[in-house]
Design a protein around this motif. Structure first.
Motif, short mmCIF file in Angstrom:
data_model
loop_
_atom_site.label_atom_id
_atom_site.label_comp_id
_atom_site.label_asym_id
_atom_site.label_seq_id
_atom_site.Cartn_x
_atom_site.Cartn_y
_atom_site.Cartn_z
N ASN A 92 -102.96 -9.53 32.18
CA ASN A 92 -102.90 -9.85 33.62
C ASN A 92 -103.14 -11.32 33.91
OD1 ASN A 92 -106.11 -9.84 34.43
ND2 ASN A 92 -105.65 -8.32 32.90
N VAL A 93 -102.45 -12.19 33.18
CA VAL A 93 -102.64 -13.63 33.41
C VAL A 93 -102.18 -14.04 34.79
CG1 VAL A 93 -101.84 -15.92 32.70
CG2 VAL A 93 -102.59 -14.28 30.98
N ALA A 94 -101.05 -13.50 35.25
CA ALA A 94 -100.50 -13.90 36.56
C ALA A 94 -100.72 -12.82 37.61
CB ALA A 94 -99.01 -14.20 36.42
N GLY A 95 -101.79 -12.09 37.51
CA GLY A 95 -102.06 -10.99 38.42
C GLY A 95 -102.07 -9.68 37.66
N THR A 96 -102.62 -8.65 38.26
CA THR A 96 -102.74 -7.36 37.60
C THR A 96 -101.42 -6.60 37.60
OG1 THR A 96 -103.62 -6.57 39.71
CG2 THR A 96 -105.20 -7.06 37.97
N THR A 97 -101.32 -5.60 36.72
CA THR A 97 -100.11 -4.79 36.60
C THR A 97 -100.47 -3.31 36.67
OG1 THR A 97 -100.24 -4.66 34.18
CG2 THR A 97 -99.08 -6.55 35.11
N ASP A 98 -99.44 -2.47 36.72
CA ASP A 98 -99.63 -1.03 36.81
C ASP A 98 -99.85 -0.44 35.41
OD1 ASP A 98 -99.82 1.49 37.91
OD2 ASP A 98 -97.65 1.76 38.16
N TYR A 99 -100.79 -1.03 34.69
CA TYR A 99 -101.16 -0.57 33.36
C TYR A 99 -102.02 0.68 33.49
CZ TYR A 99 -103.42 -0.71 28.72
OH TYR A 99 -103.90 -0.42 27.47
N ARG A 100 -101.69 1.71 32.74
CA ARG A 100 -102.40 2.98 32.83
C ARG A 100 -103.67 2.93 31.98
NH1 ARG A 100 -97.70 6.99 31.07
NH2 ARG A 100 -97.48 5.30 29.54
N PRO A 101 -104.84 3.17 32.55
CA PRO A 101 -106.08 3.17 31.77
C PRO A 101 -106.02 4.20 30.65
CG PRO A 101 -106.56 3.15 34.12
CD PRO A 101 -105.09 3.42 33.99
N ARG A 102 -106.68 3.87 29.53
CA ARG A 102 -106.59 4.73 28.35
C ARG A 102 -107.75 4.51 27.41
NH1 ARG A 102 -100.93 2.33 27.00
NH2 ARG A 102 -101.01 2.28 29.26
N ILE A 103 -107.85 5.40 26.42
CA ILE A 103 -108.85 5.30 25.36
C ILE A 103 -108.11 5.37 24.03
CG2 ILE A 103 -110.81 6.40 24.23
CD1 ILE A 103 -111.56 7.57 26.92
N PRO A 151 -107.18 -3.31 43.50
CA PRO A 151 -107.10 -2.48 44.69
C PRO A 151 -106.83 -3.24 45.97
CG PRO A 151 -109.37 -2.64 43.93
CD PRO A 151 -108.53 -3.28 42.88
N SER A 152 -106.65 -4.56 45.88
CA SER A 152 -106.38 -5.37 47.08
C SER A 152 -107.38 -4.98 48.16
CB SER A 152 -104.93 -5.21 47.53
OG SER A 152 -104.06 -5.63 46.51
N SER A 153 -106.92 -4.44 49.27
CA SER A 153 -107.86 -4.02 50.31
C SER A 153 -107.93 -2.51 50.42
CB SER A 153 -107.45 -4.61 51.67
OG SER A 153 -106.14 -4.18 52.01
N ASN A 226 -114.75 -3.38 50.27
CA ASN A 226 -113.45 -3.93 49.86
C ASN A 226 -113.55 -4.20 48.36
OD1 ASN A 226 -111.47 -6.07 49.17
ND2 ASN A 226 -110.92 -5.90 51.34
N PHE A 227 -112.80 -3.45 47.56
CA PHE A 227 -112.97 -3.47 46.11
C PHE A 227 -112.05 -4.46 45.39
CE2 PHE A 227 -114.13 0.89 47.48
CZ PHE A 227 -115.48 0.84 47.15
N ALA A 228 -111.32 -5.29 46.14
CA ALA A 228 -110.42 -6.25 45.52
C ALA A 228 -111.20 -7.23 44.64
CB ALA A 228 -109.65 -7.02 46.58
N SER A 229 -110.52 -7.72 43.60
CA SER A 229 -111.13 -8.70 42.71
C SER A 229 -110.38 -10.03 42.73
CB SER A 229 -111.18 -8.16 41.28
OG SER A 229 -109.88 -8.04 40.75
N ASN A 230 -109.52 -10.21 43.73
CA ASN A 230 -108.73 -11.43 43.87
C ASN A 230 -107.78 -11.65 42.70
OD1 ASN A 230 -107.90 -13.71 45.36
ND2 ASN A 230 -109.26 -15.06 44.24
N ASN A 231 -107.22 -10.54 42.21
CA ASN A 231 -106.17 -10.58 41.19
C ASN A 231 -105.03 -9.66 41.63
OD1 ASN A 231 -107.30 -12.01 38.55
ND2 ASN A 231 -108.97 -10.85 39.48
N PRO A 232 -104.35 -10.02 42.77
CA PRO A 232 -103.36 -9.11 43.33
C PRO A 232 -102.19 -8.85 42.40
CG PRO A 232 -103.22 -11.27 44.36
CD PRO A 232 -104.47 -11.27 43.54
N GLY A 233 -101.64 -7.64 42.48
CA GLY A 233 -100.46 -7.29 41.71
C GLY A 233 -99.20 -7.79 42.37
N PRO A 234 -98.03 -7.54 41.79
CA PRO A 234 -96.76 -8.00 42.34
C PRO A 234 -96.55 -7.56 43.79
CG PRO A 234 -96.47 -7.11 40.14
CD PRO A 234 -97.86 -6.79 40.54
N GLY A 235 -96.33 -8.51 44.67
CA GLY A 235 -96.07 -8.21 46.08
C GLY A 235 -97.31 -7.97 46.91
#
Length: 493
Positions: A92-103, A151-153, A226-235
């Motif tokens: 997520n260098v240029a913002g976060t992505t829809d990566y699915r959490p996993r183990i 989570p943005s806002s 507000n749970f955002a971390s200031n790493n918005p995803g695309p759009g």
């Protein structure tokens, strides 16, 4: 944060009266019984940076780790077993992505070098053989995918037994995995950055329950969670303001979490101070918080204690005061744990080559002031502008292992600093777990596994349907360091 919301959040916690007891920071004699001893580095291993997981995506290294004690056995040549390695929210260098959490499940073979001895020439970094065997996705309570997107806002309203949760713009629950604790039934507890929450997942990866932290840790903007971390995803848009006004700082959630050996107590530690406690600056974020829960019912964790832990302070390359944020813990008892803390932006894959602080400390809570349920969990800062309230005694912290020790690293062909090549330690060391040495002559000896978070940095990456090349041109392997340590009486705690 509004008073009414704080009271609502606090009502879910067990209120404990604060007490004040004297303690001297850095005084190892306050540890109950004999102090743990490190016998040094005994093994190194790697997983290649371009490793793909079971879903064909770039393997995500270690934000958290949990060795399966039932699988851990001694062999003719060493040891073998399996562990869970928990990646975070994806590349997520240029913002976060829809990566699915996993183990990821990893099979481990350890062939340790005797403490202090020289490894076999040419095999300095082959003492740990780590192989990926399985990847399991994490899902929400309905069985739907979760996401690494900021989570943005977005806030998913409380429903059923679940509290309000971070939600991305695509409607999925946002999860930034940071620490994992294995339960006897195969289920797991996972802590995250966004909430910062503690989640219970069933053995099949489905969300069962969630626990919110005390109100003082919940990130607030303009009077609302507000749970955002200031790493918005695309759009998506950046939050306004970009930083929370109170609560956990961006990307500084429950980074460390662990169960005590008896499984009855859970300890979780915020990566650095809340915004109101000096967390708005890297030079004043020293006073973080350790949350201690009764884990007898993991779906209804009860906050029973809360303490201030003062993080290590060092002088950076520019001569300025800086604080090393904590990255992981290993619980030794209800009142003690190992804590890994480090600096940032230095190491292989970063512009800076020399780390100024990477270390594991012993933390003792036994003489610290308990602030659970006090005004410090509501509107009153415990360390305004980074200055600890005089009524509060912090935990004791004692240096234990220096991960930057030049002599120890050199034995295994590694170093800290120039040249900034693949044998220079990478920036983020964020996972720890213990396994017994299984020697009747050394009943108190353990192997302490420590792993890095490589931030998915590879020049041959693939994630969320697209190929990528990591910024900076580096291929940062997942790496394991193994130390042999003596922890008197741990099996009886």
């Amino acid at each position: 944060m509004t008073i009414s919301l704080k009271r609502l959040l606090l009502s879910t916690s067990l209120l404990v009266a604060a007490t004040i007891m004297p303690v001297h920071a850095e005084d190892a004699s306050s540890m109950a019984g004999p102090s743990p001893i490190s016998k040094g580095l005994v093994g190194i291993g790697r997983i290649p940076a371009n490793q793909r997981d079971s879903f064909g995506e770039t393997f995500g290294s270690g934000s958290g780790m949990a060795i399966d004690p039932q699988s851990w056995t001694r062999t003719a040549d060493g040891y073998k077993g399996s562990l869970w390695l928990l990646p975070d929210r994806g590349y997520n260098v240029a913002g976060t992505t829809d990566y699915r959490p996993r183990i990821n499940t990893i099979d481990i073979q350890l062939t340790p070098t005797a403490p202090g001895a020289a490894p076999v020439a040419g095999k300095e970094q082959s003492g740990v053989d780590a192989k990926l065997t399985k990847t399991m996705l994490l899902h929400d309570d309905k069985g739907a995918d979760m996401t690494g997107l900021d989570p943005s806002s977005g806030v998913r309203a409380a429903s059923g037994t679940l509290p309000m949760l971070p939600q991305a713009s695509n409607g999925k629950i946002s999860l930034d995995n940071e620490a994992i604790a294995r339960l006897a039934d195969g289920s797991m507890l996972i802590s995250d950055e966004y909430g910062p929450n503690i989640y219970h997942f069933a053995a099949d990866g489905r969300l069962v329950s969630a626990t919110q932290p005390p109100a003082a840790l919940v990130p607030m903007r303009n009077g609302k969670p507000n749970f955002a971390s200031n790493n918005p995803g695309p759009g998506d848009s950046a939050p306004d303001p970009k930083d929370p006004q109170t609560g956990r700082q961006n990307n500084q959630g429950l980074e460390g979490m662990a169960l005590t050996p008896d499984g009855k107590t859970l300890i979780a530690v915020l990566q650095s101070a809340t915004r109101q406690d000096g967390g708005d600056s890297s030079s004043t974020r020293q006073n973080t918080r350790a949350l201690v829960y009764d884990a007898s019912d993991v779906d209804h964790l009860k906050l029973i204690h809360e303490y201030v832990v003062q993080l290590p302070v060092f002088t950076d390359a520019k001569g300025k005061t800086a604080v090393a944020a904590q990255s992981e813990i290993v619980a030794l008892s209800p009142t003690s744990f190992l804590m890994l803390a480090r600096d940032s932006n230095n190491g292989y894959g970063q512009k800076g080559d020399t780390s100024l602080h990477r270390g594991i400390d012993l933390v003792d809570l036994s003489k610290a002031t308990d602030i659970a349920g006090s005004a410090f969990d509501a509107d009153k800062p415990v360390a305004p502008k980074g200055v600890l309230d005089p009524s509060v005694t912090p935990a004791t912290r004692t240096p234990f292992i220096d991960l930057n020790d030049a002599a120890a690293l050199a034995r295994f062909g590694l170093h800290n600093g120039a040249p900034n090549d693949r044998n220079n330690l990478s920036e983020k060391w964020e996972a720890m777990s213990l396994a017994s040495v299984l020697d009747q002559k050394l009943p108190d000896d353990y192997f302490l596994f420590v792993a890095n978070d490589n931030d998915f940095l590879t020049q041959d990456g693939f994630q969320v349907g697209a190929a990528y090349k990591g910024d900076g041109g580096a291929d940062v392997d997942t790496m394991f360091q193994v130390f042999q340590v003596t922890i008197p009486g741990l099996s009886r705690k």
